[in-house]
Design a protein around this motif. Sequence first.
Motif, short mmCIF file in Angstrom:
data_model
loop_
_atom_site.label_atom_id
_atom_site.label_comp_id
_atom_site.label_asym_id
_atom_site.label_seq_id
_atom_site.Cartn_x
_atom_site.Cartn_y
_atom_site.Cartn_z
N PHE A 41 62.53 16.97 15.03
CA PHE A 41 62.81 17.00 16.47
C PHE A 41 61.62 16.45 17.23
CE2 PHE A 41 60.91 21.15 15.67
CZ PHE A 41 60.00 21.28 16.69
N ALA A 42 61.84 16.11 18.47
CA ALA A 42 60.77 15.61 19.34
C ALA A 42 60.97 16.18 20.74
CB ALA A 42 60.78 14.09 19.39
N LEU A 43 59.87 16.54 21.37
CA LEU A 43 59.88 17.03 22.75
C LEU A 43 58.94 16.15 23.56
CD1 LEU A 43 59.41 20.82 22.03
CD2 LEU A 43 61.54 19.68 22.57
N TYR A 44 59.33 15.88 24.80
CA TYR A 44 58.42 15.10 25.63
C TYR A 44 58.51 15.55 27.08
CZ TYR A 44 62.29 12.30 27.44
OH TYR A 44 63.44 11.89 28.06
N THR A 45 57.42 15.32 27.80
CA THR A 45 57.39 15.57 29.24
C THR A 45 56.80 14.34 29.91
OG1 THR A 45 55.20 16.59 29.15
CG2 THR A 45 57.10 18.07 28.99
N VAL A 46 57.17 14.14 31.16
CA VAL A 46 56.61 13.05 31.95
C VAL A 46 56.15 13.64 33.27
CG1 VAL A 46 57.05 10.84 33.09
CG2 VAL A 46 58.17 11.36 30.91
N MET A 53 54.14 13.58 24.19
CA MET A 53 55.19 13.79 23.19
C MET A 53 54.65 14.60 22.02
SD MET A 53 57.34 10.95 21.04
CE MET A 53 58.33 10.43 22.43
N THR A 54 55.49 15.50 21.52
CA THR A 54 55.22 16.26 20.31
C THR A 54 56.37 16.00 19.35
OG1 THR A 54 54.10 17.98 21.55
CG2 THR A 54 54.88 18.57 19.36
N VAL A 55 56.05 15.70 18.10
CA VAL A 55 57.07 15.40 17.10
C VAL A 55 56.84 16.30 15.89
CG1 VAL A 55 58.00 13.62 15.57
CG2 VAL A 55 57.24 13.01 17.86
N GLN A 56 57.90 16.90 15.38
CA GLN A 56 57.83 17.73 14.17
C GLN A 56 58.58 17.01 13.06
OE1 GLN A 56 56.32 20.88 13.79
NE2 GLN A 56 56.70 20.46 11.65
#
Length: 83
Positions: A41-46, A53-56
Amino acid sequence: MRTIFIIATIIITATGACKSAYAQNDIPQIPEVTDEDQICFALYTVQNQIMKMTVQLYPLDLEDDRFVRLEIKDDESWREIAR
């Protein structure tokens, strides 16, 4: 007093659901995935035009590369912008 009762009901229900999901198999299974599906999964904020971005990843084999690259699509081709 009514709010506390509702929260307690949700916690009991969620705990019961988790127990029944693990009753068959105490150890959660991690699926085998192909190289192109290694991102779990990946999470991102702008904020202020900055993307974080954080990727697992799924667990990697010993012979797998230990780097990830970020690519963007320019027209019809992909271009690496970060490693």
